[in-house]
Design an enzyme around this catalytic site. Structure first.
Site, PDB file in Angstrom:
ATOM      1  N   SER A  47       0.841  -1.195   0.000  1.00  0.00           N
ATOM      2  CA  SER A  47       0.000   0.000   0.000  1.00  0.00           C
ATOM      3  C   SER A  47       0.887   1.260   0.000  1.00  0.00           C
ATOM      4  CB  SER A  47      -0.967  -0.054   1.189  1.00  0.00           C
ATOM      5  OG  SER A  47      -1.967   0.908   1.059  1.00  0.00           O
TER       6      SER A  47
ATOM      7  N   ASP B 188     -10.180  -5.489  -3.300  1.00  0.00           N
ATOM      8  CA  ASP B 188      -9.547  -4.469  -2.452  1.00  0.00           C
ATOM      9  C   ASP B 188     -10.403  -3.204  -2.488  1.00  0.00           C
ATOM     10  OD1 ASP B 188      -7.871  -2.329  -1.593  1.00  0.00           O
ATOM     11  OD2 ASP B 188      -6.091  -3.484  -2.131  1.00  0.00           O
TER      12      ASP B 188
ATOM     13  N   HIS C 133      -7.393  -5.949   0.827  1.00  0.00           N
ATOM     14  CA  HIS C 133      -6.214  -5.122   1.125  1.00  0.00           C
ATOM     15  C   HIS C 133      -5.485  -5.588   2.387  1.00  0.00           C
ATOM     16  CE1 HIS C 133      -4.097  -1.431   0.053  1.00  0.00           C
ATOM     17  NE2 HIS C 133      -4.088  -1.036   1.313  1.00  0.00           N
TER      18      HIS C 133
END
Lengths: 279, 279
Positions: free
Chosen positions: B148, B224, B257
């Site tokens: 991320s 995600d 995620h």
């Protein structure tokens, strides 16, 4: 459906789900997690490993830190992680980490203010497996494992219910709680001062007289800060010797009480259970 | 020794250590963690994978949740997990999770009140590897990965310093931060309103003109929640096409995620880096 699914995450091709449900045993909302391997389906039900966690833990610690899903996916085993106690505003609690919420010790409490909700033994032996087997594509082949307070819980529940499980394992269990500070504090609170009632929740006491042994593996780190005062694997070893119980006790130089230890040997535990779940 | 060891845990025969040190780049105490595989010694130095974490993370998330140690032990790779920002009472912060402490975005801040401590780019490119290589039995063979915000950091730092790394990888990176809310908020705060200065911290912009590509793998889950608004792997894909960059972009149905996604594919990332670290 009995369970409400609060979150789900794909994991090694299978699914991790965080669930809640109203428990008749503990009379409160219980949270738990299940991991379903990719192959689990109504046409191909899979056996279940129940994992009991230690003091302060929830359903999340094992699922996030043990690294068990990869092998569970490969071996085709579901994993169920219940919480370590009843919880909620109405549920009795204590300021210390080792009593009350997060510290149920997997017993049926008989004393106030605990007796109403702290019925974790009944919850785990009867209610939860029944609900899991009704709601998910799993069989009634069950293995049982845990860590520390949960290692104590796994050994006690397995020793008292040998027909319900194929195999038992524990990391760093509180092996003789009647003879250590954590156990004495919890048992005197939940079960009262009559220490004869404590015996049914002590793995070393139960193993001493065991007539119906299950394949059982215990792993203990030798750099564990709680080893001498709280865990006492030597008591379990003495009990196994007395009853000729097939205990596999493995000691590991340098390992501590953390999930780094559990992660390092969880593969061996899963393979151990897989062998017996497949019989 | 430059580093103070605050905790150490044996893990898969090697050692996880949580460290602190005073950083000259960020002018504060920085916390980080290192995993040393069993074979690491002064006679047998091992290469290092640097892992950059995402928003709100510390050195702990990856070490506890990714399940990377087993394979790092097997492959003989050390792992270093720095923190995601400077920290401390004297360090500027923000009430939101996506700015300030825990959200350094791996840039050198030029604006107030951030510029004094938020020098994460310099910390990671120069200071930290130098100190790690002086203090532990590791080589200067380095791989770089992240998740991320940390995937953004890994790609940006690798693209700008291709001689310092053998290979790059990212899970769910913020691939085009100049064009998403997280990036715009962070960059306007840390770098100011002149958007021409943002370009040097945008992986898609950098990849578009890249002359010296590194082996690069990116994995993205298609379930995600941040995919469309914040992550934009398609921008990276377009950039790779323009510069003929050897980007391996893998999309995965159903994955989100979380660290459940990272754990599911960390083995592939470690094997990818191991191939290049051994050259």
């Amino acid at each position: 459906m009995t369970f409400t699914v609060n979150a789900e995450n794909k994991s090694f091709g299978g699914w991790h789900k965080q669930l809640t449900h109203q428990s008749s045993s503990t009379q409160c909302q219980m949270q738990l997690a299940i991991y379903l391997p990719p192959e689990a389906s109504e046409q191909n039900k899979v056996p279940v490993l129940y994992w009991l966690s230690g003091l302060t833990c929830t359903d999340e610690n094992f699922m996030q830190k043990a690294g068990a899903q990869k092998l569970a996916a490969e071996l085709g085993i579901a994993i169920v992680c219940p919480d370590t106690s009843p919880r909620g505003e109405d549920v009795a609690d204590d300021d210390n980490y080792d009593l009350g919420q997060g510290a149920g010790f997997y017993v049926n409490a008989t004393e106030q203010p605990w007796a109403k909700h702290y019925q974790m033994y009944d919850y785990l032996v009867e209610e939860l497996p029944t609900l899991i087997e009704q709601s998910f594509p799993v069989t009634d082949q069950r293995a049982l494992a845990g860590h520390s307070m949960g290692g104590h819980g796994a050994l006690v529940i397995g020793l008292r219910n040998p027909t319900r499980y194929t195999s038992l394992s524990a990391f760093s269990p509180i092996a003789n709680p009647v003879d250590c500070p954590w156990g004495q504090k919890a048992f005197s609170s939940y079960l009262g001062d009559d220490t004869s009632k404590w015996r049914q929740y002590d793995a070393s006491e139960l193993m001493t007289d065991c007539q119906q042994p299950l394949p059982t593996r215990v792993d203990q780190g030798l750099a564990d800060n709680f080893l001498v005062e709280q865990l006492k694997p030597e008591a379990l070893e003495r009990a196994a010797k007395k009853s000729d119980y097939p205990l596999q006790l493995h000691r590991h130089e340098g390992y501590d009480h953390s999930y780094y230890f559990i992660a390092s040997f969880i593969e061996q535990h899963l393979r151990f259970h897989a062998e017996h779940l497949k019989r």
